[in-house]
Scaffold this motif. Structure first.
Motif, PDB file in Angstrom:
ATOM      1  N   GLN A  55       0.883  -0.940   0.292  1.00  0.00           N
ATOM      2  CA  GLN A  55       0.034  -0.062   0.081  1.00  0.00           C
ATOM      3  C   GLN A  55       0.928   1.650   0.024  1.00  0.00           C
ATOM      4  O   GLN A  55       1.985   1.046   0.624  1.00  0.00           O
ATOM      5  N   THR A  56       0.528   2.136  -0.354  1.00  0.00           N
ATOM      6  CA  THR A  56       1.190   3.731  -0.268  1.00  0.00           C
ATOM      7  C   THR A  56       1.014   4.118   0.593  1.00  0.00           C
ATOM      8  O   THR A  56       2.408   4.278   1.731  1.00  0.00           O
ATOM      9  N   VAL A  57       0.828   3.728   2.330  1.00  0.00           N
ATOM     10  CA  VAL A  57       0.378   3.882   3.653  1.00  0.00           C
ATOM     11  C   VAL A  57      -0.539   2.759   3.880  1.00  0.00           C
ATOM     12  O   VAL A  57      -1.463   2.754   3.850  1.00  0.00           O
ATOM     13  N   THR A  58      -0.191   2.459   5.454  1.00  0.00           N
ATOM     14  CA  THR A  58      -1.014   1.674   5.959  1.00  0.00           C
ATOM     15  C   THR A  58      -0.879   2.369   7.088  1.00  0.00           C
ATOM     16  O   THR A  58       0.307   2.272   7.880  1.00  0.00           O
ATOM     17  N   VAL A  59      -1.639   2.763   7.716  1.00  0.00           N
ATOM     18  CA  VAL A  59      -2.103   3.013   9.559  1.00  0.00           C
ATOM     19  C   VAL A  59      -3.037   2.799  10.318  1.00  0.00           C
ATOM     20  O   VAL A  59      -3.346   1.942   9.822  1.00  0.00           O
ATOM     21  N   VAL A  60      -2.376   2.652  11.667  1.00  0.00           N
ATOM     22  CA  VAL A  60      -2.798   1.695  12.719  1.00  0.00           C
ATOM     23  C   VAL A  60      -3.943   2.919  13.831  1.00  0.00           C
ATOM     24  O   VAL A  60      -3.156   3.807  14.098  1.00  0.00           O
ATOM     25  N   VAL A  61      -4.734   2.626  14.770  1.00  0.00           N
ATOM     26  CA  VAL A  61      -5.407   2.667  15.442  1.00  0.00           C
ATOM     27  C   VAL A  61      -4.554   2.346  16.294  1.00  0.00           C
ATOM     28  O   VAL A  61      -5.283   1.162  16.887  1.00  0.00           O
ATOM     29  N   GLU A  62      -4.941   3.203  17.854  1.00  0.00           N
ATOM     30  CA  GLU A  62      -4.197   1.851  18.963  1.00  0.00           C
ATOM     31  C   GLU A  62      -4.745   2.566  20.364  1.00  0.00           C
ATOM     32  O   GLU A  62      -4.948   4.017  20.358  1.00  0.00           O
ATOM     33  N   SER A  63      -4.924   2.346  21.653  1.00  0.00           N
ATOM     34  CA  SER A  63      -5.396   2.725  22.938  1.00  0.00           C
ATOM     35  C   SER A  63      -4.537   1.973  23.854  1.00  0.00           C
ATOM     36  O   SER A  63      -5.183   0.793  23.953  1.00  0.00           O
ATOM     37  N   GLU A  64      -3.767   3.045  24.957  1.00  0.00           N
ATOM     38  CA  GLU A  64      -3.765   1.805  26.101  1.00  0.00           C
ATOM     39  C   GLU A  64      -2.312   0.526  24.996  1.00  0.00           C
ATOM     40  O   GLU A  64      -3.160  -0.264  26.072  1.00  0.00           O
ATOM     41  N   GLY A  65      -1.969   0.854  24.226  1.00  0.00           N
ATOM     42  CA  GLY A  65      -0.887   0.004  23.332  1.00  0.00           C
ATOM     43  C   GLY A  65      -1.776  -1.067  22.533  1.00  0.00           C
ATOM     44  O   GLY A  65      -0.714  -2.582  22.362  1.00  0.00           O
ATOM     45  N   ARG A  66      -2.853  -1.384  22.916  1.00  0.00           N
ATOM     46  CA  ARG A  66      -3.905  -2.585  22.012  1.00  0.00           C
ATOM     47  C   ARG A  66      -4.238  -1.901  21.185  1.00  0.00           C
ATOM     48  O   ARG A  66      -5.260  -0.405  20.749  1.00  0.00           O
ATOM     49  N   LEU A  67      -3.932  -2.487  19.796  1.00  0.00           N
ATOM     50  CA  LEU A  67      -4.151  -2.429  18.632  1.00  0.00           C
ATOM     51  C   LEU A  67      -6.011  -2.267  18.117  1.00  0.00           C
ATOM     52  O   LEU A  67      -6.370  -3.314  18.663  1.00  0.00           O
ATOM     53  N   LEU A  68      -6.900  -1.321  17.501  1.00  0.00           N
ATOM     54  CA  LEU A  68      -8.410  -1.356  17.694  1.00  0.00           C
ATOM     55  C   LEU A  68      -8.263  -1.419  16.189  1.00  0.00           C
ATOM     56  O   LEU A  68      -9.469  -2.353  15.744  1.00  0.00           O
ATOM     57  N   GLY A  69      -7.456  -1.439  15.882  1.00  0.00           N
ATOM     58  CA  GLY A  69      -7.935  -1.048  13.862  1.00  0.00           C
ATOM     59  C   GLY A  69      -7.012   0.187  13.465  1.00  0.00           C
ATOM     60  O   GLY A  69      -6.036   0.017  13.654  1.00  0.00           O
ATOM     61  N   LEU A  70      -6.641  -0.308  11.778  1.00  0.00           N
ATOM     62  CA  LEU A  70      -6.413  -0.124  10.592  1.00  0.00           C
ATOM     63  C   LEU A  70      -6.647   0.298   9.350  1.00  0.00           C
ATOM     64  O   LEU A  70      -8.290   0.571   9.039  1.00  0.00           O
ATOM     65  N   TYR A  71      -6.364   1.751   8.526  1.00  0.00           N
ATOM     66  CA  TYR A  71      -6.433   2.280   7.425  1.00  0.00           C
ATOM     67  C   TYR A  71      -5.198   1.303   6.317  1.00  0.00           C
ATOM     68  O   TYR A  71      -4.296   1.757   6.402  1.00  0.00           O
ATOM     69  N   ILE A  72      -6.160   1.141   4.537  1.00  0.00           N
ATOM     70  CA  ILE A  72      -4.939   0.785   4.164  1.00  0.00           C
ATOM     71  C   ILE A  72      -5.036   2.069   2.516  1.00  0.00           C
ATOM     72  O   ILE A  72      -6.199   2.504   2.235  1.00  0.00           O
ATOM     73  N   LEU A  73      -4.091   3.097   2.195  1.00  0.00           N
ATOM     74  CA  LEU A  73      -4.705   4.075   1.416  1.00  0.00           C
ATOM     75  C   LEU A  73      -3.388   3.381   0.071  1.00  0.00           C
ATOM     76  O   LEU A  73      -2.675   3.807   0.748  1.00  0.00           O
ATOM     77  N   HIS A  74      -4.226   4.281  -1.093  1.00  0.00           N
ATOM     78  CA  HIS A  74      -3.322   3.451  -2.527  1.00  0.00           C
ATOM     79  C   HIS A  74      -4.201   4.884  -3.682  1.00  0.00           C
ATOM     80  O   HIS A  74      -5.274   4.746  -3.059  1.00  0.00           O
ATOM     81  N   PRO A  75      -3.177   4.178  -4.352  1.00  0.00           N
ATOM     82  CA  PRO A  75      -3.916   4.759  -5.866  1.00  0.00           C
ATOM     83  C   PRO A  75      -5.205   3.582  -5.745  1.00  0.00           C
ATOM     84  O   PRO A  75      -4.746   2.853  -6.108  1.00  0.00           O
ATOM     85  N   ASN A  76      -6.440   5.181  -6.849  1.00  0.00           N
ATOM     86  CA  ASN A  76      -7.657   3.814  -6.939  1.00  0.00           C
ATOM     87  C   ASN A  76      -6.656   3.320  -8.712  1.00  0.00           C
ATOM     88  O   ASN A  76      -7.730   2.249  -8.963  1.00  0.00           O
ATOM     89  N   ASN A  77      -6.321   4.299  -9.537  1.00  0.00           N
ATOM     90  CA  ASN A  77      -5.981   3.534 -10.404  1.00  0.00           C
ATOM     91  C   ASN A  77      -4.479   4.628 -10.876  1.00  0.00           C
ATOM     92  O   ASN A  77      -3.872   4.680 -10.080  1.00  0.00           O
ATOM     93  N   VAL A  78      -4.351   4.304 -12.180  1.00  0.00           N
ATOM     94  CA  VAL A  78      -2.751   4.508 -12.920  1.00  0.00           C
ATOM     95  C   VAL A  78      -2.944   5.967 -13.696  1.00  0.00           C
ATOM     96  O   VAL A  78      -3.620   6.029 -13.981  1.00  0.00           O
ATOM     97  N   GLY A  79      -2.082   6.575 -13.615  1.00  0.00           N
ATOM     98  CA  GLY A  79      -1.288   7.031 -14.843  1.00  0.00           C
ATOM     99  C   GLY A  79      -1.978   8.234 -14.914  1.00  0.00           C
ATOM    100  O   GLY A  79      -2.173   9.130 -14.244  1.00  0.00           O
ATOM    101  N   ARG A  80      -3.088   8.415 -16.568  1.00  0.00           N
ATOM    102  CA  ARG A  80      -3.737   9.900 -15.565  1.00  0.00           C
ATOM    103  C   ARG A  80      -5.136   9.657 -14.520  1.00  0.00           C
ATOM    104  O   ARG A  80      -5.333  11.271 -14.059  1.00  0.00           O
ATOM    105  N   CYS A  81      -5.281   8.975 -14.548  1.00  0.00           N
ATOM    106  CA  CYS A  81      -6.559   8.945 -12.976  1.00  0.00           C
ATOM    107  C   CYS A  81      -5.635   8.591 -12.094  1.00  0.00           C
ATOM    108  O   CYS A  81      -5.395   8.280 -10.661  1.00  0.00           O
ATOM    109  N   GLY A  82      -4.251   8.831 -11.715  1.00  0.00           N
ATOM    110  CA  GLY A  82      -3.244   8.293 -10.405  1.00  0.00           C
ATOM    111  C   GLY A  82      -3.687   9.157  -9.652  1.00  0.00           C
ATOM    112  O   GLY A  82      -2.740   9.119  -8.187  1.00  0.00           O
ATOM    113  N   HIS A  83      -3.517  10.354  -9.179  1.00  0.00           N
ATOM    114  CA  HIS A  83      -4.350  11.236  -8.736  1.00  0.00           C
ATOM    115  C   HIS A  83      -5.755  10.664  -7.912  1.00  0.00           C
ATOM    116  O   HIS A  83      -5.540  11.645  -6.337  1.00  0.00           O
ATOM    117  N   ILE A  84      -6.263  10.304  -7.786  1.00  0.00           N
ATOM    118  CA  ILE A  84      -7.267   9.359  -7.277  1.00  0.00           C
ATOM    119  C   ILE A  84      -7.386   8.310  -5.831  1.00  0.00           C
ATOM    120  O   ILE A  84      -6.241   7.578  -6.666  1.00  0.00           O
TER     121      ILE A  84
END
Length: 171
Positions: A55-84
């Motif tokens: 992924q372009t970036v993978t992010v987590v959310v934690e509380s009191e040292g316990r992982l509770l969630g995450l997300y992945i972020l990446h291009p939706n397409n390539v080339g001329r649509c790579g800004h999405i």
């Protein structure tokens, strides 16, 4: 980007030590069969690492040292649509209702913009996912229409999906 934190939670890029918990949360959403298009679970931490590192970036959310969630972020397409960009969010079932999804979505908007993306697009928000639909409306996403029967749930029934976009140039 600085870590987004309050007394209860920290939103940050994932670290290798997070992989087992991330895989568990991701696979729980896949098993639920109500939101993600994936059918196959991440088999082990090696497969999870390859997936999350791709992924372009993978992010987590934690509380009191316990992982509770995450997300992945990446291009939706390539080339001329790579800004999405495209993103997927997963919160452990035991942590739902704590507004962690909102923290993850808001963080992804800022990170996507800071990475040079101009739009964040969700291709397949399942129409029965009322909490996600409410959250995206609250944050300011725009619905693009409805794709009838675009999602096959785990019961073998087809549900509508509702693509959404957020114009990151307005942040």
């Amino acid at each position: 980007m600085e870590q987004n934190q309050n007394p209860q939670r920290i939103v940050r890029p994932y670290e290798e030590r997070d992989l087992a918990a991330m895989r568990e949360i991701w696979n729980e959403v896949v098993r639920d069969g109500a939101a993600f298009p994936q059918i196959d679970e991440l088999a082990d931490d090696d497969e999870a690492k390859k997936f999350f590192d791709s992924q372009t970036v993978t992010v987590v959310v934690e509380s009191e040292g316990r992982l509770l969630g995450l997300y992945i972020l990446h291009p939706n397409n390539v080339g001329r649509c790579g800004h999405i960009a495209n993103s997927s969010y997963a919160v452990a079932s035991a942590a739902r209702g704590m507004h962690l999804g909102e923290a993850l979505v808001r963080d992804s908007l800022v990170r996507a913009r800071d990475l040079g993306f101009r739009v964040l697009q969700f291709n397949a928000v399942v129409a029965s996912n009322a909490s996600a639909l409410h959250l995206y409306e609250k944050i300011g996403f725009k619905q693009l229409g409805i794709i009838p029967g675009g999602f096959l749930n785990k019961e073998g029934e087809y549900e509508d999906i509702i693509p959404h976009i957020y114009d990151l140039t307005t942040l």
